[in-house]
Design an enzyme around this catalytic site. Structure first.
Site, mmCIF file in Angstrom:
data_model
loop_
_atom_site.group_PDB
_atom_site.id
_atom_site.type_symbol
_atom_site.label_atom_id
_atom_site.label_comp_id
_atom_site.label_asym_id
_atom_site.label_seq_id
_atom_site.Cartn_x
_atom_site.Cartn_y
_atom_site.Cartn_z
ATOM 1 N N GLY A 13 0.715 -1.080 0.021
ATOM 2 C CA GLY A 13 -0.039 0.092 -0.158
ATOM 3 C C GLY A 13 0.628 1.255 0.082
ATOM 4 O O GLY A 13 0.513 2.388 0.834
ATOM 5 N N ALA A 14 2.022 1.030 -0.736
ATOM 6 C CA ALA A 14 2.840 2.134 -0.656
ATOM 7 C C ALA A 14 2.632 3.402 -1.661
ATOM 8 O O ALA A 14 3.455 4.492 -1.580
ATOM 9 C CB ALA A 14 4.154 1.673 -0.803
ATOM 10 N N SER A 15 1.616 3.370 -2.162
ATOM 11 C CA SER A 15 1.028 4.451 -3.223
ATOM 12 C C SER A 15 0.561 5.747 -2.590
ATOM 13 O O SER A 15 0.723 6.972 -3.323
ATOM 14 C CB SER A 15 0.303 4.076 -4.133
ATOM 15 O OG SER A 15 -0.873 3.573 -3.617
ATOM 16 N N TYR A 162 -15.423 -4.028 7.335
ATOM 17 C CA TYR A 162 -14.193 -3.652 7.721
ATOM 18 C C TYR A 162 -13.601 -3.926 8.986
ATOM 19 O O TYR A 162 -12.619 -4.309 9.504
ATOM 20 C CB TYR A 162 -14.098 -2.115 7.312
ATOM 21 C CG TYR A 162 -12.915 -1.580 7.706
ATOM 22 C CD1 TYR A 162 -11.591 -1.622 6.758
ATOM 23 C CD2 TYR A 162 -12.639 -0.742 8.844
ATOM 24 C CE1 TYR A 162 -10.494 -0.754 7.265
ATOM 25 C CE2 TYR A 162 -11.593 -0.065 9.329
ATOM 26 C CZ TYR A 162 -10.187 -0.338 8.329
ATOM 27 O OH TYR A 162 -9.039 0.367 8.800
ATOM 28 N N VAL A 197 -7.219 8.665 10.802
ATOM 29 C CA VAL A 197 -5.670 9.347 10.124
ATOM 30 C C VAL A 197 -6.253 10.287 8.918
ATOM 31 O O VAL A 197 -7.260 9.915 8.142
ATOM 32 C CB VAL A 197 -4.741 8.267 9.660
ATOM 33 C CG1 VAL A 197 -3.657 9.078 9.075
ATOM 34 C CG2 VAL A 197 -4.530 7.254 10.799
#
Length: 254
Positions: A13-15, A162, A197
């Protein structure tokens, strides 16, 4: 962070969001970071910025759809052939849809489970394999969990599936700790459970107007706050097992 200099970290999930900030922080602290995501262009842009800023480490973008086990396995083979193997695995990728338990669409449920649970488990398994193959006994597996893995917010039905996946991550973290201990391994596992966040998570679920209104209610955590927690965990002495860090904005109710 000196002992991690030159070693290999995978960040999923580094995008964007927490994943992108974590990849940045680890590279800045001298690690060889493999940043994966579906939007590899944004990871490449971050890699270029790090290179031009004379970062101590390096970020290598890899395109990978975590809903596909084949793509995950291919990614780990690429990491092995090019970099030797993973020493740190940060399972940061996560998503949700508006998909209540009584009226949600099956395909949306499936995608939430595939990314939040199945991909996390597959990446953990493959990272552990690469550590064991190379006799790495001080590796670290970090799950980016959520406060939703510790409570069910009343009335927020859209997030119930979720929440279920994040409760599963809480259980998986302890199960993994026990399995590692049973093998007499010193590879550590940690979950970091953020509250709200300031990322695009809500924007993708609800659209910009609703999301921005939600974000204006109080000061949210920033992605950098969670990346700092990842760094803190990695800096802890090898004999210290930080099991789960719960990090909330000071004004968040639950």
């Amino acid at each position: 962070m000196e002992r991690w200099a030159g070693r290999v970290a995978l960040v999923t999930g580094a995008s964007s969001g927490v994943g992108a900030e974590t990849a940045k922080v680890l590279a800045e602290n001298g690690m060889c970071v493999i940043g994966c995501g579906r939007n590899v262009t944004s990871i490449q842009e971050l890699a270029d910025k790090l290179k031009s800023s004379s970062s101590k480490g390096v970020l290598h973008p890899v395109k990978c759809d975590l809903r596909s086990e084949k793509q995950i396995l291919d990614m780990f083979e690429e990491i092995k052939s090019k970099h030797g193997g993973v020493d740190v695995c940060v399972n940061s990728a996560g998503l949700s849809h508006v998909a209540p338990l009584l009226s949600g669409e099956t395909e949306k449920w499936r995608e939430i489970i595939d990314v939040n649970v199945m991909a996390l488990c597959i990446c953990t398994r493959e990272a552990f394999k690469q550590m064991r193959e190379r006799n790495v006994d001080d590796g670290h597996i970090i799950h980016i969990n959520s406060t939703s893995g510790h409570r069910v917010a009343m009335g927020d039905y859209d997030l119930n599936l979720y929440v279920g996946t994040k409760h599963m991550v809480t259980g998986l973290t302890e199960g993994l700790r026990q399995e590692l201990r049973g093998l007499k391994s010193h590879i550590r596992v940690t979950a970091i459970s953020p509250g709200n966040v300031n990322t695009m998570f809500a924007n993708r679920m609800y659209g910009d107007e609703i999301a921005e209104k939600m974000k204006s209610e109080y000061k949210l955590l920033e992605s950098s706050d969670i990346a700092d927690m990842v760094k803190y965990v990695l800096q802890s002495p090898p004999h210290v097992q930080i099991h789960d860090l719960i990090v909330r904005p000071i004004e968040q109710e639950t």
